[in-house]
Design an enzyme around this catalytic site. Structure first.
Site, PDB file in Angstrom:
ATOM      1  N   GLU A   1     -10.183  37.211  85.200  1.00  0.00           N
ATOM      2  CA  GLU A   1     -10.400  35.771  85.411  1.00  0.00           C
ATOM      3  C   GLU A   1     -11.820  35.339  85.077  1.00  0.00           C
ATOM      4  O   GLU A   1     -12.535  34.759  85.902  1.00  0.00           O
ATOM      5  CB  GLU A   1      -9.988  35.381  86.836  1.00  0.00           C
ATOM      6  CG  GLU A   1      -8.481  35.501  87.014  1.00  0.00           C
ATOM      7  CD  GLU A   1      -8.025  35.672  88.461  1.00  0.00           C
ATOM      8  OE1 GLU A   1      -8.836  35.517  89.378  1.00  0.00           O
ATOM      9  OE2 GLU A   1      -6.833  35.979  88.665  1.00  0.00           O
TER      10      GLU A   1
ATOM     11  N   GLU B   1       0.664  41.508  85.195  1.00  0.00           N
ATOM     12  CA  GLU B   1       0.959  41.137  86.588  1.00  0.00           C
ATOM     13  C   GLU B   1       2.178  40.230  86.684  1.00  0.00           C
ATOM     14  O   GLU B   1       2.215  39.315  87.522  1.00  0.00           O
ATOM     15  CB  GLU B   1      -0.264  40.429  87.207  1.00  0.00           C
ATOM     16  CG  GLU B   1      -1.556  41.209  87.107  1.00  0.00           C
ATOM     17  CD  GLU B   1      -2.755  40.500  87.748  1.00  0.00           C
ATOM     18  OE1 GLU B   1      -2.562  39.544  88.515  1.00  0.00           O
ATOM     19  OE2 GLU B   1      -3.895  40.924  87.470  1.00  0.00           O
TER      20      GLU B   1
HETATM   21  O1  G3I Z   1      -9.187  42.055 103.980  1.00  0.00           O
HETATM   22  C1  G3I Z   1      -9.311  40.737 104.551  1.00  0.00           C
HETATM   23  C2  G3I Z   1      -9.168  40.834 106.037  1.00  0.00           C
HETATM   24  O2  G3I Z   1     -10.241  41.597 106.554  1.00  0.00           O
HETATM   25  C3  G3I Z   1      -9.171  39.408 106.609  1.00  0.00           C
HETATM   26  O3  G3I Z   1      -8.932  39.469 107.985  1.00  0.00           O
HETATM   27  C4  G3I Z   1      -8.073  38.584 105.961  1.00  0.00           C
HETATM   28  C5  G3I Z   1      -8.087  37.130 106.451  1.00  0.00           C
HETATM   29  O4  G3I Z   1      -7.599  36.261 105.462  1.00  0.00           O
HETATM   30  O5  G3I Z   1      -8.291  38.556 104.589  1.00  0.00           O
HETATM   31  C6  G3I Z   1      -8.227  39.841 103.997  1.00  0.00           C
HETATM   32  O6  G3I Z   1      -8.477  39.711 102.638  1.00  0.00           O
HETATM   33  C7  G3I Z   1      -7.439  39.158 101.853  1.00  0.00           C
HETATM   34  C8  G3I Z   1      -7.102  40.178 100.762  1.00  0.00           C
HETATM   35  O7  G3I Z   1      -6.171  39.631  99.872  1.00  0.00           O
HETATM   36  C9  G3I Z   1      -6.533  41.468 101.342  1.00  0.00           C
HETATM   37  O8  G3I Z   1      -5.372  41.229 102.015  1.00  0.00           O
HETATM   38  C10 G3I Z   1      -7.922  37.869 101.246  1.00  0.00           C
HETATM   39  O9  G3I Z   1      -8.070  36.890 102.247  1.00  0.00           O
HETATM   40  C11 G3I Z   1      -6.926  37.375 100.210  1.00  0.00           C
HETATM   41  O10 G3I Z   1      -7.460  36.258  99.520  1.00  0.00           O
HETATM   42  C12 G3I Z   1      -6.675  38.475  99.216  1.00  0.00           C
HETATM   43  O11 G3I Z   1      -5.728  38.017  98.297  1.00  0.00           O
HETATM   44  C13 G3I Z   1      -5.608  38.772  97.112  1.00  0.00           C
HETATM   45  C14 G3I Z   1      -6.045  37.920  95.933  1.00  0.00           C
HETATM   46  O12 G3I Z   1      -5.812  38.625  94.721  1.00  0.00           O
HETATM   47  C15 G3I Z   1      -7.536  37.616  95.990  1.00  0.00           C
HETATM   48  O13 G3I Z   1      -7.880  36.824  94.932  1.00  0.00           O
HETATM   49  C16 G3I Z   1      -4.161  39.196  96.966  1.00  0.00           C
HETATM   50  O14 G3I Z   1      -3.836  40.133  98.002  1.00  0.00           O
HETATM   51  C17 G3I Z   1      -3.925  39.826  95.602  1.00  0.00           C
HETATM   52  O15 G3I Z   1      -2.542  40.057  95.414  1.00  0.00           O
HETATM   53  C18 G3I Z   1      -4.444  38.897  94.521  1.00  0.00           C
HETATM   54  O16 G3I Z   1      -4.297  39.543  93.292  1.00  0.00           O
HETATM   55  C19 G3I Z   1      -4.660  38.804  92.142  1.00  0.00           C
HETATM   56  C20 G3I Z   1      -5.201  39.788  91.112  1.00  0.00           C
HETATM   57  O17 G3I Z   1      -6.234  40.577  91.645  1.00  0.00           O
HETATM   58  C21 G3I Z   1      -5.701  39.050  89.877  1.00  0.00           C
HETATM   59  N1  G3I Z   1      -4.660  38.209  89.352  1.00  0.00           N
HETATM   60  C22 G3I Z   1      -4.032  37.297  90.301  1.00  0.00           C
HETATM   61  C23 G3I Z   1      -3.475  38.086  91.469  1.00  0.00           C
HETATM   62  C24 G3I Z   1      -2.599  37.242  92.366  1.00  0.00           C
HETATM   63  O18 G3I Z   1      -3.281  36.103  92.767  1.00  0.00           O
END
Ligand code: G3I
Length: 338
Positions: free
Chosen positions: A155, A262
């Site tokens: 991105e 993805e």
């Molecule tokens: O680990 C923290 C945790 O400590 C906290 O309590 C919690 C509260 O919200 O958040 C946790 O982190 C989250 C993380 O996933 C792990 O679960 C983040 O908020 C959340 O935003 C994050 O989302 C990930 C996202 O990327 C971040 O941009 C998704 O799981 C993941 O599937 C997604 O993956 C992305 C690829 O890397 C790039 N392409 C798009 C794709 C889907 O959006």
């Protein structure tokens, strides 16, 4: 006529730790069909914790010949404080892949989220670039020969297009950070393929052109890049027919490959979702794409922005959905002419 659902029986898989039952698809595994045609069929978004569930592990190993992590290789996850690396999670994935004859793709060296405070606090470009080099080298050297391809920058462009994302890397190093990242990555892992990973280019013509301009400028300048990884998170509407083919051909002319990194489909209409799986996988294969990964495979662990959507090809109980059969048919019908 019998439906797929009524023909499903329980299959057994024997793994090192025991014998596991999971819903049978009633047909050959995707990876068998893919391997016959030299195609990688993978699942991304594999949080190693999910492997604690024997059904998850069995279906993953049975159906796919490639995997990649979800967030666990993003900077703040793997390297939360200076000099400290959480190797256990990725080691577990790599070992699982090795045990099950799968390849691993690295995801998240630079991503649009998840950067630790120690990095965010560095404001001097030289020190920031050094931190980037140290981080890349630590990870890429550890998994040398075990991870065959990497999303180096994910991105880089703004979501709707219109310039580079104003992320920390851009703020400290300027627009050259992307080329820097690829040069550092190539030096750290000379034998691995290096991708730039981008979203929405299949549906936004302006962004598609921007990505092409950026990547072709890299090629012109000798920046070491092997290809473009299309995320393909699709919401409701399939890319226009021909767009994937056009992208593959334009990057092929630059000597680069296109992968799908993805794929998932976010809609509340399962028939539409199935048609989109079919259309995308079929066109991708016909266009010459040999590396297709989904953002997970079971709705049990789906990441979606459409409330109620079930974007993946197995349901929450690992039963194959029509999306699975569409993908399977696309693979079996594909005739490899190369
Ligand atoms: O680990 C923290 C945790 O400590 C906290 O309590 C919690 C509260 O919200 O958040 C946790 O982190 C989250 C993380 O996933 C792990 O679960 C983040 O908020 C959340 O935003 C994050 O989302 C990930 C996202 O990327 C971040 O941009 C998704 O799981 C993941 O599937 C997604 O993956 C992305 C690829 O890397 C790039 N392409 C798009 C794709 C889907 O959006």
């Amino acid at each position: 006529m019998k439906t797929f659902a009524t023909t499903i029986i329980t299959a057994l898989i024997v793994a090192a730790e025991g014998v596991y039952a999971f819903p049978s698809t009633g047909t050959t595994p995707l990876r068998n069909e893919a391997s016959k045609k030299d195609i990688l069929i993978g699942s991304g978004a594999i949080n190693p914790m999910y492997l604690n569930d024997p059904e998850f592990a069995a279906v993953l190993a049975n159906q796919f010949n490639s995997l990649s992590p979800e967030n666990e290789m993003k900077w703040s996850f793997i390297n939360p404080t200076k000099g400290h690396y959480n190797w256990d999670t990725i080691d577990r994935l790599v070992n699982f892949a090795e045990d099950n004859n799968m390849v691993v793709k690295g995801h998240g060296l630079i991503s649009s989220c998840c950067n630790p405070d120690f990095l965010l606090n560095i404001t001097h470009p030289t020190a920031f670039r050094t931190a980037m080099k140290t981080h890349f080298e630590a990870i890429m050297h550890r998994y040398d020969g075990k991870i065959d391809r990497w999303d180096v920058v994910t991105e880089a462009l703004k979501t709707q297009g219109g310039g580079l994302n104003n992320n920390t890397f851009y703020q400290v190093l300027g627009p050259g950070y992307i080329a820097d990242a690829f040069r550092i990555a190539r030096a750290a892992a000379p034998d691995a393929k290096l991708f730039i990973n981008e979203n929405l280019v299949e549906s936004l013509p302006g962004k598609r052109q921007e990505l092409y301009n950026l990547v072709s400028s890299f090629v012109a300048k000798g920046v070491p890049i092997d290809g473009v990884a299309l995320q393909m998170h699709i919401t409701e509407v399939a890319p226009k027919p021909g767009v994937i083919t056009e992208m593959v051909n334009s990057y092929k002319a630059l000597g680069l490959e296109v992968a799908i990194a993805e794929l998932d489909v976010h809609t509340l209409d399962n028939a539409v979702e199935t048609d989109i799986y079919d259309a995308v996988v079929s066109e991708a294969l016909d266009a010459g794409i040999t590396d297709i990964s989904f953002w997970g495979f079971t709705d049990k662990h789906a990441y979606t922005w459409v409330q109620g959507a079930k974007p993946l090809m197995f349901d929450q109980c690992y039963k194959p959905k029509s999306e699975f059969y569409a993908t399977h048919a696309a693979l079996t019908n594909f005739v490899n002419r190369s």
